[in-house]
Scaffold this active site. Structure first.
Site, PDB file in Angstrom:
ATOM      1  N   CYS A 135      -3.928   8.181  -2.168  1.00  0.00           N
ATOM      2  CA  CYS A 135      -2.489   8.370  -2.377  1.00  0.00           C
ATOM      3  C   CYS A 135      -2.244   8.685  -3.849  1.00  0.00           C
ATOM      4  O   CYS A 135      -3.180   8.971  -4.572  1.00  0.00           O
ATOM      5  CB  CYS A 135      -1.688   7.157  -1.917  1.00  0.00           C
ATOM      6  SG  CYS A 135      -1.915   5.671  -2.902  1.00  0.00           S
ATOM      7  N   VAL A 136      -0.999   8.632  -4.314  1.00  0.00           N
ATOM      8  CA  VAL A 136      -0.697   9.091  -5.666  1.00  0.00           C
ATOM      9  C   VAL A 136      -1.494   8.333  -6.724  1.00  0.00           C
ATOM     10  O   VAL A 136      -2.170   8.922  -7.551  1.00  0.00           O
ATOM     11  CB  VAL A 136       0.810   8.980  -5.968  1.00  0.00           C
ATOM     12  CG1 VAL A 136       1.091   9.357  -7.414  1.00  0.00           C
ATOM     13  CG2 VAL A 136       1.592   9.888  -5.036  1.00  0.00           C
TER      14      VAL A 136
END
Lengths: 435, 107
Positions: free
Chosen positions: B10-11
């Site tokens: 994810c980020v």
């Protein structure tokens, strides 16, 4: 019916354009580069905190100044070389994103390129001297530091891009024949591109310097960095871009796609300049910084969702919402809120999208005007975004407890603001389940 | 049956690491021999180059990287899928684990 399809069309289009911006290779490389060097800036914040908040608690005069050498040296190794560090790192990230094998080669060219465009002579004030003198043979912290960050980014990207492009042209590769060991011919592969890129930058810089008495660093800073920074970190510009990013998150795509590219670079310059000024004991220039946004505009994560969690905990009787709240509260304390966004859910949930976008605006406005009115200090320390609310407010403002009060006040307003929308959302869900 | 390696992405690798814990728990219950870890979007290349990966699961908030990452995984024949929003939000470790196993072709 037509209304709904129009809404759907808007969402599709909005997400598509945002993703295009976020996926643009140079902007993406910039985001990656920032992620890589962020520990250094957080260290700078720590150094500033120790120097300007901790040491003065029990030290004075010369002994304080002696102890503060520690923090000053940390500032030298972080903020004062921000531009110098970002150039090779952004070049490296661009090479990686372009799937170019020799990423380190690209980084080296970016670094050399940045140094090549530095001014040849500088003006400097001698210690204890009153008149500035011309000096040569030096790099200045202002050119390779925070002020030069944009120059570092742009030169780093241009140099690496040209280098990668030229390296892929078969015709200009030096071919040494089959009997030469591969490692040897490999070292010649990048020779011509390196020479070409660095020479080109040197020619441009020489012309600017000899012909126009200026340099690329100065031009990039005044013509690109400052206008962009001024618009994007003005109150309306900042709130608009930030809210667009948050709306995007309401459609399931992370807000960093917008904010990481359009806001973070300029907000980080503001943060770093504030840290630098605070460390030096100068006037702190900016209210709106990256840490200002993190501290007041995303309590518990994007959308200040900790307010929704508390509102749910206090006033909701829907079992599903209470379950998600239980699951989300601990990560929420550390400003991680994907469980809320996808589990509650906020995504594509129109009643909750409204406070999700508006609550941060309200808290940011409260914090902004509280600072303007002198009710609390400006943000001067970069704290990691995972620092819990209230603690981050205290640390970010260099230990100002009034910032905590402002946060607490915004938090209560946020909870009150979320309540009606939470109720509407529950009604809608209830009706959908009955239907 | 060999050990499977599942990479979540994810980020910042933060919220996926939450899910990793839930998936590990589910794996113990289902007696699956599996290594699960989380990374950030910017750490993707490095992880891929430095360790064995049998399958990649993307957080829905970075679903926009799907095409780009699939391109990078093509030569290595590593399957990739975006995690269902609902399962992600509820941190449903078991469902995501089963989704990963389906992606790797059962077992």
């Amino acid at each position: 019916m037509t209304n709904k399809s129009l809404w759907q069309k808007f969402i599709d289009r909005f997400t598509r354009i945002s993703i295009k911006i976020g996926n643009q290779i140079h902007l993406r490389s910039l985001r990656d580069a920032f992620a890589m060097i962020m520990p250094l800036f957080i260290l700078a914040g720590l150094g500033v905190l120790i120097n300007n908040v901790f040491f003065p608690l029990f030290l004075k005069g010369t002994s304080l100044a002696n102890f503060q050498t520690f923090g000053n040296l940390i500032v030298n190794g972080t903020l004062n070389i921000a531009g110098l560090i970002i150039a090779p790192v952004v070049g490296y990230c661009l090479a990686r994103n372009r799937n170019y094998k020799n990423a380190l080669g690209a980084a080296i060219v970016s670094l050399a390129g940045l140094i090549v465009v530095m001014p040849v002579t500088l003006q400097a004030l001698p210690i204890n001297g009153k008149k500035a003198v011309d000096i040569s043979g030096f790099l200045s912290y202002s050119n390779i530091g925070v002020t030069g960050m944009f120059a570092g980014i742009i030169i780093g990207l241009i140099a690496a891009e040209l280098f990668i492009k030229l390296s892929k042209i078969e015709k200009i590769k030096i071919n040494l024949g089959e009997n030469v060991p591969p490692a040897v011919s490999e070292s010649f592969l990048t020779l011509i591109p390196t020479i070409a890129v660095i020479s080109l930058l040197a020619i441009i810089s020489a012309i600017l310097f000899v012909g126009f008495h200026t340099d690329l660093i100065k031009l990039i800073t005044t013509l690109i960095q400052e206008p962009l920074r001024r618009v994007n970190t003005s109150l309306p510009g900042f709130l608009l871009i930030y809210s667009v990013g948050n709306l995007l998150f309401g459609f399931g795509i992370h807000q960093a796609v917008i904010n990481g590219t359009l806001l973070d670079p300029v907000l980080l310059i503001n943060t770093n300049k504030n840290m630098q000024a605070f460390a030096a004991g100068d006037h702190v220039p900016y209210i709106i910084t990256s840490v200002f946004r993190d501290t007041f505009g995303m309590m518990g994560g994007t959308g200040s969702t900790i307010c929704l969690l508390v509102a749910t905990f206090l006033f909701s009787r829907v079992k599903a919402s209470r379950e998600v709240t239980k699951l989300s509260i601990v990560p929420g304390i550390f400003n991680i809120n994907e469980p809320v966004i996808y589990g509650y859910p906020i995504v594509f949930n129109i009643p909750l999208l409204i406070p999700f976008v508006l609550t941060p605006i309200i808290s940011l406005l409260i914090a902004y005007y509280a600072t303007v009115l002198g009710l609390m200090n400006k943000t001067v320390v970069l704290v990691p975004w995972t620092t819990p609310p209230l603690i981050n407010g205290f640390l970010a403002t260099g230990g100002d407890w009034r910032a905590v009060v402002v946060q607490l006040f915004s938090f209560i307003i946020g909870v009150l603001f979320y309540i009606p929308f939470m109720k509407i959302s529950e009604q809608v869900l209830l009706k959908q389940n009955q239907a | 049956m060999s050990t499977k390696n599942i990479m979540l992405c994810c980020v910042a690798g933060m919220s996926t690491s939450l899910l990793v814990n839930k998936m590990k728990k589910a794996a113990t219950e289902l007696e699956k021999d599996v290594v699960i870890f989380a990374t950030s979007v910017s750490g993707f290349d490095q992880e891929l180059a430095s360790r064995q990966v049998d399958c990649v699961m993307l957080g829905p908030q970075v679903s926009y990287m799907e095409k780009d990452f699939k391109e990078k995984l093509k030569d290595k024949n590593i399957p990739l899928s975006v995690i269902n929003m609902q399962d992600y939000g509820m941190m449903n470790g078991e469902k995501v684990l089963l989704q990963a196993y389906e992606l790797m072709g059962g077992e």
